[in-house]
Design a protein around this motif. Structure first.
Motif, mmCIF file in Angstrom:
data_model
loop_
_atom_site.group_PDB
_atom_site.id
_atom_site.type_symbol
_atom_site.label_atom_id
_atom_site.label_comp_id
_atom_site.label_asym_id
_atom_site.label_seq_id
_atom_site.Cartn_x
_atom_site.Cartn_y
_atom_site.Cartn_z
ATOM 1 N N UNK A 113 -7.996 -16.275 -4.984
ATOM 2 C CA UNK A 113 -7.703 -15.199 -5.920
ATOM 3 C C UNK A 113 -7.822 -15.652 -7.367
ATOM 4 N N UNK A 114 -7.350 -16.872 -7.663
ATOM 5 C CA UNK A 114 -7.426 -17.396 -9.025
ATOM 6 C C UNK A 114 -8.871 -17.495 -9.486
ATOM 7 N N UNK A 115 -9.717 -18.101 -8.653
ATOM 8 C CA UNK A 115 -11.119 -18.272 -9.029
ATOM 9 C C UNK A 115 -11.872 -16.937 -9.022
ATOM 10 N N UNK A 116 -11.521 -16.044 -8.107
ATOM 11 C CA UNK A 116 -12.170 -14.732 -8.073
ATOM 12 C C UNK A 116 -11.795 -13.930 -9.320
ATOM 13 N N UNK A 117 -10.524 -14.010 -9.697
ATOM 14 C CA UNK A 117 -10.059 -13.311 -10.885
ATOM 15 C C UNK A 117 -10.790 -13.797 -12.140
ATOM 16 N N UNK A 118 -10.906 -15.111 -12.272
ATOM 17 C CA UNK A 118 -11.584 -15.681 -13.439
ATOM 18 C C UNK A 118 -13.080 -15.370 -13.436
ATOM 19 N N UNK A 119 -13.719 -15.468 -12.276
ATOM 20 C CA UNK A 119 -15.172 -15.360 -12.206
ATOM 21 C C UNK A 119 -15.685 -13.933 -12.229
ATOM 22 N N UNK A 120 -15.004 -13.031 -11.533
ATOM 23 C CA UNK A 120 -15.556 -11.691 -11.326
ATOM 24 C C UNK A 120 -14.721 -10.568 -11.932
ATOM 25 N N UNK A 154 -20.100 1.388 -20.421
ATOM 26 C CA UNK A 154 -19.603 0.396 -19.491
ATOM 27 C C UNK A 154 -18.274 0.844 -18.871
ATOM 28 N N UNK A 155 -17.997 2.141 -18.920
ATOM 29 C CA UNK A 155 -16.709 2.643 -18.460
ATOM 30 C C UNK A 155 -16.462 2.318 -16.999
ATOM 31 N N UNK A 156 -17.428 2.609 -16.125
ATOM 32 C CA UNK A 156 -17.251 2.350 -14.701
ATOM 33 C C UNK A 156 -17.103 0.863 -14.433
ATOM 34 N N UNK A 157 -17.948 0.041 -15.046
ATOM 35 C CA UNK A 157 -17.881 -1.408 -14.838
ATOM 36 C C UNK A 157 -16.523 -1.959 -15.266
ATOM 37 N N UNK A 158 -16.068 -1.568 -16.435
ATOM 38 C CA UNK A 158 -14.779 -2.043 -16.920
ATOM 39 C C UNK A 158 -13.641 -1.584 -16.021
ATOM 40 N N UNK A 159 -13.721 -0.335 -15.585
ATOM 41 C CA UNK A 159 -12.684 0.208 -14.712
ATOM 42 C C UNK A 159 -12.564 -0.606 -13.428
ATOM 43 N N UNK A 160 -13.706 -0.925 -12.804
ATOM 44 C CA UNK A 160 -13.695 -1.669 -11.547
ATOM 45 C C UNK A 160 -13.212 -3.101 -11.754
ATOM 46 N N UNK A 161 -13.620 -3.725 -12.855
ATOM 47 C CA UNK A 161 -13.153 -5.088 -13.131
ATOM 48 C C UNK A 161 -11.646 -5.111 -13.393
ATOM 49 N N UNK A 162 -11.140 -4.111 -14.090
ATOM 50 C CA UNK A 162 -9.701 -4.028 -14.351
ATOM 51 C C UNK A 162 -8.938 -3.755 -13.058
ATOM 52 N N UNK A 195 -1.318 -7.945 -8.086
ATOM 53 C CA UNK A 195 -0.317 -7.302 -7.232
ATOM 54 C C UNK A 195 -0.182 -8.029 -5.891
ATOM 55 N N UNK A 196 -1.310 -8.453 -5.331
ATOM 56 C CA UNK A 196 -1.277 -9.197 -4.064
ATOM 57 C C UNK A 196 -0.499 -10.490 -4.222
ATOM 58 N N UNK A 197 -0.764 -11.214 -5.299
ATOM 59 C CA UNK A 197 -0.076 -12.489 -5.502
ATOM 60 C C UNK A 197 1.400 -12.273 -5.820
ATOM 61 N N UNK A 198 1.720 -11.199 -6.542
ATOM 62 C CA UNK A 198 3.127 -10.903 -6.818
ATOM 63 C C UNK A 198 3.868 -10.591 -5.522
ATOM 64 N N UNK A 199 3.238 -9.844 -4.642
ATOM 65 C CA UNK A 199 3.842 -9.517 -3.350
ATOM 66 C C UNK A 199 4.020 -10.772 -2.503
ATOM 67 N N UNK A 259 -9.848 -4.572 -10.095
ATOM 68 C CA UNK A 259 -9.891 -5.810 -9.316
ATOM 69 C C UNK A 259 -8.798 -6.767 -9.783
ATOM 70 N N UNK A 260 -8.650 -6.901 -11.105
ATOM 71 C CA UNK A 260 -7.613 -7.777 -11.653
ATOM 72 C C UNK A 260 -6.221 -7.297 -11.250
ATOM 73 N N UNK A 261 -5.991 -6.001 -11.346
ATOM 74 C CA UNK A 261 -4.686 -5.445 -10.977
ATOM 75 C C UNK A 261 -4.408 -5.675 -9.494
#
Length: 447
Positions: free
Chosen positions: A39-46, A3-11, A19-23, A13-15
């Motif tokens: 962003x909140x709901x996307x972060x939680x859901x996906x 699941x390396x690729x899947x985890x990488x992409x999900x992480x 970063x967008x919200x911090x900016x 996405x979270x980062x």
């Protein structure tokens, strides 16, 4: 398969989202906007939910992980298209008419709020009478949790119009915390408590944990916009109460319904359903994440069963407005297609013609036109969000009362990311849209 690729992409996405919200917090003038809630709901859901079930939970929410890499790529790419739509429309300027003064607009909102409240109260009484009275109405949990068959009544479709109650509560809450017009504040307080009572009655009638959380979150968002600050203790208290209500909301609704309908002990009913839930759910470690698992599960179903359904070509979004009307009426002219949640639930559970599981944003667009539908839909969703955000932000600078629709529609803009079913979603936003249209079209006199 790893699941390396899947985890990488999900992480990643979270980062990216963080970063967008911090900016935005560094550069922005508001604590939140439409994109923040999305962003909140996307972060939680996906992002967070897939990571949790892949890494930290022994529970398996998917039949297997064959599509994990593809799903993570679709989730990551779809977000980029949503952002692209948001940024693309940011440079588009529209000419608008010179709005009314703040005082005139606020008076207009308050007067129309009273009118809509009277109409809503009347419609709610009709719905309650159709169900056989207040007792039967408060028995909603028994019907929802399949303990008893409660008649929905012949006027149940009117409840789709009374969903404006939380929006009206927010309007009066705005005037209450703004301390509107001195002596009139007592009248505003009464209007707020009346509308809040109607909203709570509606929540308990539908036994909706989400409805309860949405009501008080909406009031909290309005408060933040009006006062331009976030108080630590009320925020912490709301988070704690929200968490407890997610855990024990079903038990509370069931206990109230059983007490009203069958004169059973509230505490005994609460403990009874709580014991059932403990037996059915071996662990509460995923209490939050299981509430946001359905968008991920639905995307898997849409991808996995791609050849077992026909594309909707976004027809659900056109049909959603007509679903407000009673099916007996529209069936005279045209046959309704099955709602997207029925297709989604059938594919997930294997039980035909059953509904109840909303698809989430990406799966809803995927059912429309596959991977192309996901990208086109997310791009247009970004455009819609940015344009609505820009207009309401401009109106807030004219009159603070527009904090109410800004808070309301920004929340539901984000909420649709996790819900994704326009056939249900339309019931939440239709009457508030009618209200705002009335503000623009109806002339109100101070006489």
């Amino acid at each position: 398969m790893t699941l390396t690729l899947a985890l990488t992409l999900h992480v990643l996405l979270a980062v990216e989202i963080i970063c967008i919200e911090a900016y935005k917090r560094k550069k922005g003038v508001l604590y939140f906007d439409f994109l923040t809630l999305a962003n909140v709901f996307y972060l939680l859901s996906y992002s967070m939910t897939p990571i949790f079930y892949m890494v930290f939970s022994e529970k398996k929410v998917l039949p297997d992980v064959l599509n994990a890499d593809y799903m993570s790529a679709v989730s990551f790419s779809s977000y980029q298209f949503l952002l692209l739509g948001w940024l693309f429309s940011s440079g588009v300027k529209f000419k608008t008419k010179q709005p009314l003064s703040s005082a005139v607009l606020e008076f207009k909102w308050l007067k129309l709020g009273v009118i809509f409240l009277c109409v809503t109260a009347f419609l709610m009484m009709v719905v309650v009478a159709g169900k056989g009275g207040i007792t039967n109405s408060l028995g909603g949990a028994l019907s929802r949790y399949s303990f008893e068959d409660i008649d929905s009544g012949g006027f149940a479709f009117l409840s789709r119009l009374t969903n404006i109650a939380p929006f009206l509560t927010s309007i009066f809450f705005y005037f209450l915390i703004k301390k509107y017009n001195g002596q009139a504040s007592n009248v505003v307080r009464i209007l707020f408590y009346v509308s809040l009572s109607l909203s709570l009655f509606q929540v308990f009638s539908g036994a909706s944990r989400g409805g309860m959380l949405r009501l008080f979150l909406l009031l909290g968002l309005v408060y933040v916009l009006v006062k331009n600050r976030i108080k630590l203790m009320p925020t912490v208290l709301m988070l704690v109460l929200g968490f407890l209500f997610i855990l024990y909301g079903k038990q509370t609704f069931y206990a109230v319904s059983n007490s009203v309908m069958n004169n059973e002990s509230f505490s005994e009913s609460f403990v009874y359903l709580n014991d059932i839930r403990i037996e059915a759910e071996s662990s509460d470690s995923d209490v939050i994440f299981r509430e946001f698992a359905h968008p991920y599960i639905s995307l898997d179903a849409a991808v996995r069963h791609n050849y077992h359904y026909s594309y909707t070509f976004f027809k659900d979004f056109l049909w959603s407005a007509l679903r407000v009307l009673p099916s007996r009426l529209t069936s005279l002219f045209v046959e309704r297609p099955a709602p997207i949640n029925v297709t989604n639930t059938t594919l997930i559970t294997g039980v035909p013609e059953t509904g109840g599981i909303p698809p989430g944003l990406i799966a809803s667009f995927y059912y429309a036109l596959g991977i192309l539908g996901a990208f086109i839909g997310c791009f247009l969703y970004g455009v819609l969000g940015q344009r609505t955000n820009a207009w309401l932000f401009r109106m807030m600078n004219v009159s603070g009362v527009y904090c109410v629709p800004f808070a309301f529609f920004s929340y539901y803009y984000g909420f649709f990311v996790a819900n994704g079913d326009p056939n249900v979603y339309i019931y939440y936003i239709l009457m508030p849209m009618v209200f705002i249209l009335s503000v623009k079209l109806i002339r109100v006199s101070r006489a």
